[in-house]
Scaffold this motif. Structure first.
Motif, PDB file in Angstrom:
ATOM      1  N   ASP A   1       8.289 -10.406  12.389  1.00 58.46           N
ATOM      2  CA  ASP A   1       7.837 -10.520  11.068  1.00 58.46           C
ATOM      3  C   ASP A   1       8.760 -11.201  10.027  1.00 58.46           C
ATOM      4  N   GLN A   2       9.496 -12.054  10.528  1.00 58.51           N
ATOM      5  CA  GLN A   2      10.337 -12.908   9.418  1.00 58.51           C
ATOM      6  C   GLN A   2       9.562 -14.003   9.329  1.00 58.51           C
ATOM      7  N   GLY A   3       9.616 -14.403   7.880  1.00 57.15           N
ATOM      8  CA  GLY A   3       8.829 -15.658   7.411  1.00 57.15           C
ATOM      9  C   GLY A   3       7.529 -15.095   7.112  1.00 57.15           C
ATOM     10  N   ALA A   4       6.794 -16.035   6.680  1.00 52.87           N
ATOM     11  CA  ALA A   4       5.482 -15.702   6.186  1.00 52.87           C
ATOM     12  C   ALA A   4       4.391 -15.094   7.428  1.00 52.87           C
TER      13      ALA A   4
ATOM     14  N   CYS B   1      -2.357   3.785  11.825  1.00 53.03           N
ATOM     15  CA  CYS B   1      -2.692   3.894  10.343  1.00 53.03           C
ATOM     16  C   CYS B   1      -1.796   2.722   9.911  1.00 53.03           C
ATOM     17  N   VAL B   2      -2.448   1.753   9.152  1.00 57.60           N
ATOM     18  CA  VAL B   2      -1.786   0.831   8.364  1.00 57.60           C
ATOM     19  C   VAL B   2      -1.464   0.885   6.973  1.00 57.60           C
ATOM     20  N   GLN B   3      -1.603   2.144   6.487  1.00 58.48           N
ATOM     21  CA  GLN B   3      -1.280   2.546   5.126  1.00 58.48           C
ATOM     22  C   GLN B   3       0.111   1.906   4.459  1.00 58.48           C
ATOM     23  N   GLU B   4       1.180   1.908   5.432  1.00 57.53           N
ATOM     24  CA  GLU B   4       2.586   1.611   5.061  1.00 57.53           C
ATOM     25  C   GLU B   4       2.843   0.139   5.276  1.00 57.53           C
ATOM     26  N   LEU B   5       1.903  -0.673   5.849  1.00 55.72           N
ATOM     27  CA  LEU B   5       1.953  -1.976   5.944  1.00 55.72           C
ATOM     28  C   LEU B   5       2.308  -2.733   4.685  1.00 55.72           C
ATOM     29  N   SER B   6       2.893  -3.989   4.711  1.00 52.05           N
ATOM     30  CA  SER B   6       2.992  -4.720   3.508  1.00 52.05           C
ATOM     31  C   SER B   6       1.673  -5.450   3.103  1.00 52.05           C
ATOM     32  N   PRO B   7       1.502  -5.421   1.703  1.00 51.60           N
ATOM     33  CA  PRO B   7       0.057  -6.102   1.424  1.00 51.60           C
ATOM     34  C   PRO B   7       0.338  -7.785   1.603  1.00 51.60           C
ATOM     35  N   GLN B   8      -0.800  -8.367   1.470  1.00 51.11           N
ATOM     36  CA  GLN B   8      -1.136  -9.502   1.926  1.00 51.11           C
ATOM     37  C   GLN B   8      -0.067 -10.569   1.440  1.00 51.11           C
ATOM     38  N   CYS B   9       0.237 -10.347   0.060  1.00 51.86           N
ATOM     39  CA  CYS B   9       1.165 -11.015  -0.703  1.00 51.86           C
ATOM     40  C   CYS B   9       2.493 -10.948  -0.221  1.00 51.86           C
ATOM     41  N   LYS B  10       2.955  -9.927   0.085  1.00 56.22           N
ATOM     42  CA  LYS B  10       4.314  -9.732   0.422  1.00 56.22           C
ATOM     43  C   LYS B  10       4.517 -10.043   1.627  1.00 56.22           C
ATOM     44  N   ALA B  11       3.639 -10.163   2.652  1.00 54.04           N
ATOM     45  CA  ALA B  11       3.637 -10.633   4.098  1.00 54.04           C
ATOM     46  C   ALA B  11       3.511 -12.164   3.958  1.00 54.04           C
ATOM     47  N   GLY B  12       2.646 -12.684   3.033  1.00 50.10           N
ATOM     48  CA  GLY B  12       2.595 -14.289   3.004  1.00 50.10           C
ATOM     49  C   GLY B  12       3.542 -14.897   2.000  1.00 50.10           C
ATOM     50  N   CYS B  13       4.589 -14.200   1.704  1.00 53.84           N
ATOM     51  CA  CYS B  13       5.982 -14.946   1.083  1.00 53.84           C
ATOM     52  C   CYS B  13       6.759 -15.170   1.989  1.00 53.84           C
TER      53      CYS B  13
ATOM     54  N   LEU C   1      10.012 -14.931   1.825  1.00 48.95           N
ATOM     55  CA  LEU C   1      10.964 -14.055   1.278  1.00 48.95           C
ATOM     56  C   LEU C   1      10.476 -12.574   1.104  1.00 48.95           C
ATOM     57  N   HIS C   2       9.416 -12.323   1.533  1.00 53.32           N
ATOM     58  CA  HIS C   2       8.772 -10.784   1.365  1.00 53.32           C
ATOM     59  C   HIS C   2       9.185 -10.240   0.091  1.00 53.32           C
ATOM     60  N   VAL C   3       8.888 -11.175  -1.204  1.00 49.72           N
ATOM     61  CA  VAL C   3       9.014 -10.614  -2.420  1.00 49.72           C
ATOM     62  C   VAL C   3       8.062  -9.620  -2.734  1.00 49.72           C
ATOM     63  N   ASP C   4       8.262  -8.428  -3.074  1.00 51.64           N
ATOM     64  CA  ASP C   4       7.152  -7.276  -3.320  1.00 51.64           C
ATOM     65  C   ASP C   4       6.508  -7.670  -4.493  1.00 51.64           C
ATOM     66  N   ALA C   5       5.595  -8.507  -4.416  1.00 51.26           N
ATOM     67  CA  ALA C   5       4.489  -8.861  -5.724  1.00 51.26           C
ATOM     68  C   ALA C   5       3.788  -7.566  -6.240  1.00 51.26           C
ATOM     69  N   ARG C   6       3.534  -6.697  -5.165  1.00 57.34           N
ATOM     70  CA  ARG C   6       2.594  -5.540  -5.540  1.00 57.34           C
ATOM     71  C   ARG C   6       3.585  -4.478  -6.723  1.00 57.34           C
ATOM     72  N   SER C   7       4.712  -4.368  -6.442  1.00 58.45           N
ATOM     73  CA  SER C   7       5.362  -3.576  -7.151  1.00 58.45           C
ATOM     74  C   SER C   7       5.709  -4.514  -8.452  1.00 58.45           C
TER      75      SER C   7
END
Ligand code: SF4
Ligand code: SF4
Ligand code: SF4
Length: 784
Positions: A268-271, A13-25, A27-33
């Motif tokens: 999962d460090q970095g983009a 179940c991937v529901q809790e995984l980061s959205p693409q924007c956060k994963a692609g940042c 620094l993993h800024v939570d752009a969705r929030s």
């Protein structure tokens, strides 16, 4: 299920995984929030999002080049969300007061050479972790490499503010420091536990490091160099990537100084690319909002518009479709853990029992899930374990199992060759629910098969045993299925033709030795366009596929072909074919959680304004019970049979139901059993000219009651025959309490496991029932 199995399941179940924007940042800024806050104009909350993960926000939010945009899913439906411009708009506004997040001081010290972005970020991160950090900057002021480098985008005042914050946090700063020669490095390594060389500070060093093309060689992910305790980084062209290099090196130094693995669990460090799935169906394409001022960024209103373009990416594909999954307010990953805890529990309440026992086992979730999460398998296996361990509450499926016992009893069970025949090529096995719902159709169908397919078509009345399977009762299921198999063998192994998709899939999966075919597949070979003319179905109908046909495309196609032969126009529901929704009967939800089963059926019928057509009797009745107009496919193929399956009672409404089979009421539980027993008796008499066995004594009792009470008794799963047994027992034994005031009697009886109480009084030749209830308690010394 052990811990490892649970983890494997949760990972699907991937529901809790980061959205693409956060994963692609990087620094993993939570752009969705961030977008969620800005969409409501809450800049303070947006600031808090940045402060959580973005170091030096006043600097980085202004100069970030936004690599996250390349992965933003909105880019597939318009332009990607301009997260970097949104961040810039946030830091143009006053920063909210921030609590100090520094950890307790540690007795280790780190030196940093150069105050470019990576060095500053590393210093900031390590200071927060409690290390003593000393920054050596050759220039005249802290952050010297930043000043003037980004033009109007990064005013000096913004840098000043972040540099002051760093010094206020306790980072020791030496400006005008000489760091280029090897003596500095030797001295730093003698006085500090680790040394970081900030490559984006424009330094040229003559340190004894392994070099290539004049630059030190270092590990991109870890920041390690050819020398122990010396790290380097920050030469990326992207400002945010330079900052991320500093963050990764800070992490390495922290691990180094704590003596733990430098590389473990850092994938999962970095983009990176997230596995989170988000459907883009129904997402309209939207262009990006153009900022009023390219430097200042968006106005608050523009920021809200741009943030609203964010899809708030998440999966929940299964939850959106399944009312059961939505009901418990979570999603399969959280449910898997609850179910695991429920099974592992030693003391206390098994709070997930209802969660486990309410799943319709229909498999829609797996059909929709991008990673095939098997919720149905999980719930079924858990039910089987609960039964095996003796922890299944008897109340969950008692009623359904009693109904199965009835179907297997001599009141319904019957396997015969066709009248006058001693061999069978085919065997019609209509399924217990078609017999319960519309016995008239069974009679018409049997005649049609003998006239059109083969005179040597036998008849089998019984149940495939699936209710026991769904209840987790493996032994009972095997016995029931075996009983049918033995009858099939006795009749010479004819090909079973079944009108029930559930029976079909049950035989195919659990009795593969039994030759079986779907009725609809057989019928398409014998009917042509125009052979059947629908009565009352002049308007288009929406086809509801039973969940048991999910993996049977041929059956689904045959049902549609037959529908087209009747001339009726077909509308497809959005969730059709392999994605179809259950009607609320599957998995015995109607027994374990009737209120939710009702909601499920209501949700399903709300999906189209058109009348429905189902090709499973139980689906037809469950959906019709909501008040929706629902045909059974047989209503359209054999409209003349409508009159013979109407429940007794109001002849006026029965007449209209003959004309309009879609309005035929769904028979209640009592009626269903009586329909089955009557069908057997009638067939024995009319086809085999046999006198059916006499009815049991209690079946002769005539009951009267208010219609509202009968509905209540249906809800309480109390059948008319249960009442009759209690009254007969009381009348025969005299074991009843009399109420002198009302003249009514109160009596109880426990025919099998459940004790029934009935308040009644004789009324002429009949008995009037005033109330009845049941419980699973045995009364010591009470009447047997
Ligand atoms: S649409 Fe929103 S949540 Fe999805 S990737 Fe883009 S910014 Fe992130
Ligand atoms: S009811 Fe059906 S769709 Fe919902 S979780 Fe159970 S198997 Fe999946
Ligand atoms: S469809 Fe459901 S189970 Fe599958 S990943 Fe999405 S939320 Fe999880």
């Amino acid at each position: 299920m052990d811990q490892q199995q649970l983890r494997d399941l949760e990972a699907k179940c991937v529901q809790e995984l980061s959205p693409q924007c956060k994963a692609g940042c990087p620094l993993h800024v939570d752009a969705r929030s961030l977008c969620a806050s800005l969409a409501t104009g809450d800049f303070d909350a947006a600031w808090q999002v940045l402060l959580k993960t973005l170091p030096l926000p006043g600097v980085l939010a202004r100069i970030c080049d936004g690599p996250c945009r390349q992965q933003c899913l909105r880019g597939k439906a318009g332009d990607p969300v301009q997260i970097h411009l949104l961040e810039r708009s946030v830091v143009q506004r006053p920063r909210p007061r921030q609590r100090s997040l520094a950890m307790p001081a540690r007795d280790k010290a780190v030196a940093v050479a150069g105050s470019g972005l990576s060095g500053l970020v590393l210093a900031s991160d390590l200071k927060r972790k409690g290390y003593t950090v000393t920054l050596f900057e050759p220039g005249p002021r802290l952050g010297h490499p930043l000043y003037g480098r980004f033009g109007e985008l990064l005013p000096d005042a913004a840098i000043d503010e972040e540099m002051s914050a760093l010094e206020d946090a306790g980072v020791v700063v030496h400006t005008g420091a000489e760091v280029s020669d090897g003596a500095f490095m030797d001295g730093a390594l003698a006085s500090f536990d680790a040394l970081y060389l900030c490559l984006d500070a424009g330094l040229e060093v003559a340190w004894p490091l392994r070099m290539e093309q004049g630059a030190p060689v270092y590990d991109e992910m870890l920041g390690t160099t050819s020398l122990s305790r010396v790290l380097a980084g920050g030469d990326s062209a992207s400002p945010v990537e330079r900052a991320a290099q500093g963050r990764r090196a800070a992490n390495t130094i922290d691990r180094l100084l704590q003596g733990v693995s430098l590389s473990a669990e850092r994938s999962d460090q970095g983009a990176y690319r997230s596995r989170l799935y988000t459907s883009l169906a129904k997402v309209p394409s939207l262009p990006a909002v153009v900022p009023a001022d390219p430097i200042e960024g968006f106005s608050p209103q523009q920021a809200a518009y741009e943030a609203e373009r964010c899809l708030q990416c998440e999966c929940l594909e299964c939850v959106k479709a399944c009312a059961y999954l939505a009901h418990y307010k979570g999603y399969p990953k959280t449910y898997a853990r609850q179910i695991y805890n429920n099974l592992a529990i030693v003391k206390g309440h098994r709070q997930a029992n209802q969660l486990i026992n309410s799943c319709m086992l229909c498999g829609q979730c797996s059909a929709l899930c991008p990673h095939d999460f098997p919720m149905a398998e999980l719930c079924l296996e858990t039910r089987q374990s609960m039964v095996a361990e003796g922890i299944m509450p008897p109340s969950a499926f008692d009623f359904a199992l009693e109904d199965l016992r009835f179907s297997s009893s001599s009141e319904f069970f019957l396997f015969r060759h066709a009248p006058g025949r001693d061999a069978s090529t085919y065997l019609l096995f209509p399924g217990c629910q078609l017999c319960a719902s519309s016995p008239g159709h069974v009679e018409v169908l049997y005649q049609w098969l003998r006239e059109n397919v083969s005179q040597a078509t036998g008849l089998g009345l019984g149940c495939c045993g699936v209710p026991a399977h769904w209840a987790g009762e493996r032994g009972c299921f095997e016995r029931e299925l075996d009983r049918v198999r033995q009858e099939w063998e006795r009749l010479g192994k004819p090909t079973i033709i079944t009108a029930c998709a559930t029976c079909l899939s049950t035989f195919q999966e659990y009795a593969p030795d039994v030759a079986v075919a779907g009725l609809w597949n057989i019928m398409t070979g014998y009917l042509s366009p125009g052979d059947a003319s629908p009565r009352g179905a002049k308007k288009p109908v929406a086809v509801h596929d039973p969940c048991a046909a999910r993996h049977n495309p041929v059956l689904r196609h045959s049902a549609r072909r037959l529908l087209s032969h009747t001339g009726v126009k077909v509308r497809e529901l959005e969730l059709a074919h392999e994605q179809t929704s259950c009607c609320g009967y599957g998995g015995l939800m109607y027994s374990s959680n009737p209120a939710l089963a009702k909601k499920v059926a209501e949700k399903r019928v709300s999906e189209s304004k058109a009348d429905f057509v189902a090709y499973c009797a139980m689906c037809r009745d469950n959906l019709a019970a909501t008040g929706k107009r629902v045909y059974h496919l047989l209503d359209l193929l054999f409209p003349e049979a409508a009159k013979s399956h109407l429940p007794p009672g109001n002849s006026k409404s029965n007449n209209s139901a003959q004309e309009d089979p879609a309005a035929r009421p769904a028979p209640g539980f009592s009626q269903r059993q009586e329909n089955k027993a009557d069908l057997r008796r009638r067939l024995l008499k009319t086809l085999w000219q046999e006198e059916p066995p006499p009815m049991q004594a209690h079946q002769h009792l005539d009951l009267v009651m208010e219609p509202g009470l009968q509905e209540l008794l249906e809800e309480r799963r109390i059948l008319l025959n249960d009442l009759r047994r209690v009254i007969l027992h009381a009348e025969r034994t005299g074991q009843k309490l009399a109420d002198a005031k009302t003249g009514r009697f109160l009596a109880y009886h426990q025919p099998v496991r459940v004790t029934y109480w009935v308040e009644y009084a004789p009324e002429g030749e009949s008995f009037r029932v005033y109330n009845a209830y049941s419980h699973r308690m045995t009364i010591p010394g009470g009447p047997a």
